[in-house]
Design a protein around this motif. Structure first.
Motif, PDB file in Angstrom:
ATOM      1  N   ASP A 217      72.341  77.707  50.478  1.00  0.00           N
ATOM      2  CA  ASP A 217      73.571  78.483  50.298  1.00  0.00           C
ATOM      3  C   ASP A 217      74.737  77.816  49.403  1.00  0.00           C
ATOM      4  O   ASP A 217      75.173  78.933  48.969  1.00  0.00           O
ATOM      5  N   ALA A 218      74.856  76.551  49.296  1.00  0.00           N
ATOM      6  CA  ALA A 218      75.810  76.095  48.530  1.00  0.00           C
ATOM      7  C   ALA A 218      75.431  76.449  47.054  1.00  0.00           C
ATOM      8  O   ALA A 218      76.276  76.719  46.225  1.00  0.00           O
ATOM      9  N   LEU A 219      73.908  76.598  46.782  1.00  0.00           N
ATOM     10  CA  LEU A 219      73.762  76.428  45.306  1.00  0.00           C
ATOM     11  C   LEU A 219      73.823  78.340  45.064  1.00  0.00           C
ATOM     12  O   LEU A 219      74.525  78.650  44.068  1.00  0.00           O
ATOM     13  N   ALA A 220      73.647  79.190  45.910  1.00  0.00           N
ATOM     14  CA  ALA A 220      73.561  80.377  45.766  1.00  0.00           C
ATOM     15  C   ALA A 220      75.081  80.818  45.586  1.00  0.00           C
ATOM     16  O   ALA A 220      75.419  81.764  44.815  1.00  0.00           O
ATOM     17  N   GLU A 221      76.007  80.364  46.597  1.00  0.00           N
ATOM     18  CA  GLU A 221      77.604  80.561  46.649  1.00  0.00           C
ATOM     19  C   GLU A 221      78.087  80.219  45.155  1.00  0.00           C
ATOM     20  O   GLU A 221      78.821  80.872  44.496  1.00  0.00           O
ATOM     21  N   THR A 222      77.519  78.974  44.554  1.00  0.00           N
ATOM     22  CA  THR A 222      78.243  78.445  43.373  1.00  0.00           C
ATOM     23  C   THR A 222      77.708  79.386  42.323  1.00  0.00           C
ATOM     24  O   THR A 222      78.598  79.690  41.508  1.00  0.00           O
ATOM     25  N   VAL A 223      76.564  79.769  42.258  1.00  0.00           N
ATOM     26  CA  VAL A 223      75.995  80.424  41.003  1.00  0.00           C
ATOM     27  C   VAL A 223      76.485  81.921  41.226  1.00  0.00           C
ATOM     28  O   VAL A 223      77.103  82.409  40.165  1.00  0.00           O
ATOM     29  N   THR A 224      76.730  82.496  42.344  1.00  0.00           N
ATOM     30  CA  THR A 224      77.288  83.888  42.506  1.00  0.00           C
ATOM     31  C   THR A 224      78.844  83.687  41.940  1.00  0.00           C
ATOM     32  O   THR A 224      79.343  84.721  41.263  1.00  0.00           O
ATOM     33  N   ASP A 225      79.567  82.854  42.305  1.00  0.00           N
ATOM     34  CA  ASP A 225      80.893  82.630  41.850  1.00  0.00           C
ATOM     35  C   ASP A 225      81.014  82.234  40.425  1.00  0.00           C
ATOM     36  O   ASP A 225      82.064  83.083  39.642  1.00  0.00           O
TER      37      ASP A 225
END
Length: 149
Positions: free
Chosen positions: A19-27
């Motif tokens: 979740d943290a990786l996906a959220e960071t990359v999305t941002d």
């Protein structure tokens, strides 16, 4: 310099950071309209084990990209990135994690590499894990470290 390609490198230890990786990359990639190269690097022994678990015959002609596409962590992150409307390409690699991540970043002309890392004790916070440190010191572009909970 505008971001065109973000390489998100995931490995065996990133299941708890999906979740943290996906959220960071999305941002990062979303507003820039950047392509995300979702890369999973397998150690040599791990690659053979994963092929077996995925029921891929030892003689089957598949690439590391094909195996990475079927890996559960990659599928989970890709689903989240797809839902966010990001352009995603999956790449696989086999060998030393740090070295292959740097090679993939070079091959893909990445403008940024995102890697996961684990939380450390207060004394250990000054030192990153050897893999993350290897990527940070050798990558051809800036590196963002995403720590787990």
């Amino acid at each position: 310099m505008a971001l065109q390609t973000v390489l998100l490198a995931v490995g065996r230890g990133d299941k708890d950071r999906v979740d943290a990786l996906a959220e960071t990359v999305t941002d990062i990639a979303g507003p820039a309209g950047a392509t995300v190269v979702l890369a999973h690097v397998f150690g040599d022994d791990e690659y053979a084990d994963v092929r077996e678990k995925l029921d891929i015959a030892p003689t089957a002609e598949v690439t590391a990209d094909d195996v990475a596409e079927r890996y559960s962590t990659v599928r989970e992150i890709r689903s989240t990135l797809d839902e966010a409307g990001l352009d995603v390409v999956v790449r696989g690699g086999v060998g030393d994690y740090g070295e292959r991540v740097v090679e993939l970043a070079e091959e893909e002309s990445a403008d940024l590499v995102v890697v996961g890392g684990r939380s450390r004790s207060p004394t250990g916070k000054a030192v990153f894990g050897s893999t993350a440190q290897s990527v940070m010191l050798s990558a051809p572009c800036p590196v963002t470290l995403v720590r787990g909970e």
